[in-house]
Design an enzyme around this catalytic site. Structure first.
Site, PDB file in Angstrom:
ATOM      1  N   PHE A 120      36.786 -35.945   5.093  1.00  0.00           N
ATOM      2  CA  PHE A 120      36.298 -36.848   6.026  1.00  0.00           C
ATOM      3  C   PHE A 120      35.359 -38.058   5.387  1.00  0.00           C
ATOM      4  CE2 PHE A 120      32.560 -34.043   6.231  1.00  0.00           C
ATOM      5  CZ  PHE A 120      31.525 -35.009   6.203  1.00  0.00           C
TER       6      PHE A 120
ATOM      7  N   CYS B 275      30.197 -35.913  -2.357  1.00  0.00           N
ATOM      8  CA  CYS B 275      30.316 -34.819  -3.443  1.00  0.00           C
ATOM      9  C   CYS B 275      29.401 -35.245  -4.725  1.00  0.00           C
ATOM     10  CB  CYS B 275      31.518 -34.299  -3.652  1.00  0.00           C
ATOM     11  SG  CYS B 275      32.721 -35.352  -4.665  1.00  0.00           S
TER      12      CYS B 275
ATOM     13  N   GLU C  84      24.612 -26.777  -0.629  1.00  0.00           N
ATOM     14  CA  GLU C  84      25.041 -28.208  -0.648  1.00  0.00           C
ATOM     15  C   GLU C  84      24.696 -28.635   0.900  1.00  0.00           C
ATOM     16  OE1 GLU C  84      28.874 -31.236  -1.641  1.00  0.00           O
ATOM     17  OE2 GLU C  84      29.284 -29.232  -1.020  1.00  0.00           O
TER      18      GLU C  84
END
Length: 499
Positions: free
Chosen positions: A152, A284, A384
């Site tokens: 996404f 990321c 994360e």
């Protein structure tokens, strides 16, 4: 009340309803309301898309390079001309500000332009007279039908990492975008059709785990390209390879920025804010942890806090710096880490929950957040978070800092900030990380290199795009030949050309 639109799949260059009746809501995260629904594919719908791609491959896989390149160049011109339209779609469904959306599209177009050079990139090699009258040469051939599953957070860029290279090398594609923001993938497929791509070469199926599993297990899918969280990346890799597929699965990260005492702290502060809060931290390659080597910590915290005070969080269609998070559930998960930080003894220097918002009250908001003295045992450090949360860890030396960089399970991206060339060179060699920046906070390689991390950040041998992308979507064939009788094709005085 106006009935909301339902986004269909895209199969054989046409909107495709399929057989499934399940749908999922697609939100405008800056407003906090459902803007449309998207159909979720059943296994039968995936079968239809794969069948279309399989039929198209019989022709597309043998189409001349020149014909494929004409489509790619036409697509490049169309997406360049209409990039503002795509940016608007990204902002409406993901929430990132328009400037950030434009940057995402520009990085995707880099790969399109790389794919425009595919005739050179797929050239084989030739050896003459390896034995008397014997030549050996190699050539690259497409795999067939390939599957692409995208996340996404970059709903345009990541499909453009894979689809242009797969198509330019002669493959046909079934793309499964995130069901949270699927419209950009349909838009890209429609634009490829407008550019002249034949029916069935690019198909899009929207869906959730059922669609993913159908692609992973389908006997006619030759390879899978995936980007997402590490647990799912591992699942995709193990499931796909167990089915005999070629798989590249890019996972998560916890990226560190190591700041040495000689660094330019103004550059560091700018870079930490840009890399930590761009796209609301949903990258990321976001910088999650600033590792400050004594004695720079206090000065750096002040400079970062000063810059954060100038940021405007709000609707990306306005003059804002950072938008909302993708869903209410994800926002709530991220805010939970702020309570954990306080419990674990860290100091919440800037609390994004109290930020003033230039947007609707029901948007999925969390302002930029800064946490100092984060213990490395805290989940704030180890997880994360994937949100606008920047953690600062204090260390006493380079050695202690590089140990933190290398000590976690991920190896996606890292950076060092220093004016010492020797220290930078040592860091590049010492870091067990796939992508390294020197005074560059987000070291995403350009399109003619390749993107991918090490350790738990990537599963498989092939990185995304660049030379690795060409290798992944092709397989080499070596030919050994002997011709005993010369022959020719007759007379033709026309100027030679490709067709």
């Amino acid at each position: 009340m106006t009935e909301l639109a339902v986004l269909n799949h895209w199969v054989s260059n046409a909107s495709f309803t399929g057989t499934a009746t399940r749908t999922a809501p697609v939100y405008d995260p800056a407003v906090g309301v459902v803007s449309k629904h998207v159909r979720l594919a059943a296994a039968e719908d995936v079968d239809a898309a794969v069948a279309s791609a399989k039929e198209a491959f019989e022709t597309w896989g043998r189409t001349s390079i020149a014909t494929r390149q004409r489509v790619m160049f036409a697509f490049r011109e169309l997406i360049n001309a209409r990039r503002d339209e795509l940016a608007q779609i990204l902002t409406e469904e993901h929430g990132k500000v328009l400037a950030d959306a434009a940057g995402e599209i520009a990085r995707g177009i880099e790969v399109v332009e790389f794919a425009c050079g595919m005739p050179h990139l797929t050239k084989g090699s030739y050896s003459v007279e390896v034995s008397s009258g014997v030549d050996v040469y190699s050539l690259r051939e497409p795999l067939g039908v390939v599957g692409v599953i995208t996340p996404f957070n970059f709903p345009a860029m990541v499909p453009l990492w894979f689809v242009p290279i797969a198509i330019a090398t002669g493959n046909t594609v079934v793309l499964k975008p995130s069901e949270k923001d699927p419209s950009s993938s349909i838009w890209i497929a429609e634009l490829f059709a407008e550019a002249g791509l034949p029916a069935g070469v690019l198909n899009v199926v929207n869906g959730d785990k059922e669609a993913v599993d159908s692609l992973l297990e389908h006997p006619d899918i030759a390879s899978i390209s995936f980007v997402g969280s590490t647990p799912i990346a591992k699942y995709v890799y193990e499931t796909g390879t167990a089915q005999g597929k070629r798989v590249q699965a890019l996972g998560g990260a916890k990226n560190h920025m190591l700041v040495l005492p000689d660094a330019d702290l103004d550059l560091v502060a700018d870079s930490a804010v840009n890399a930590g809060f761009g796209s609301a931290g949903e990258r990321c390659m976001a910088v999650s942890v600033v590792v400050a080597v004594d004695p720079v910590g206090d000065d750096l915290i002040e400079k970062i806090r000063d810059r954060m005070g100038k940021l405007v969080t709000g609707d990306g269609r306005r003059a804002c710096d950072m938008g909302p998070l993708i869903t209410r559930e994800h926002r709530d998960k991220v805010t939970g880490y702020l309570d954990i930080a306080a419990t674990d003894g860290a100091t919440v220097v800037v609390d994004g929950r109290t930020a003033e918002i230039d947007g609707a009250a029901d948007g999925f908001w969390l302002g930029p957040t800064l946490i100092d003295n984060v213990p490395t045992t805290s989940t704030v450090y180890t997880d994360e978070i994937f949100g606008p949360v920047l953690s600062v860890v204090r260390v006493k030396s380079y050695e202690e800092g590089i140990a933190l960089v290398n000590g976690g399970p991920y190896g996606n991206g890292t950076a060092i900030f220093t004016n010492d060339g020797g220290a930078a060179r040592r860091f590049v060699r010492d870091a067990t990380v796939g992508m390294v920046g020197v005074n560059v906070p987000i070291p995403v390689p350009v399109a003619y290199h390749s993107f991918g991390g090490w350790k738990q950040s990537m599963f498989g041998d092939a990185k995304a795009y660049g030379p690795h992308g060409v290798d992944f979507f092709t397989r080499e064939k070596a030919v050994t030949s002997r011709w005993l009788d010369p022959s020719h094709g007759g007379l033709n005085l026309g100027f030679p050309h490709s067709s």
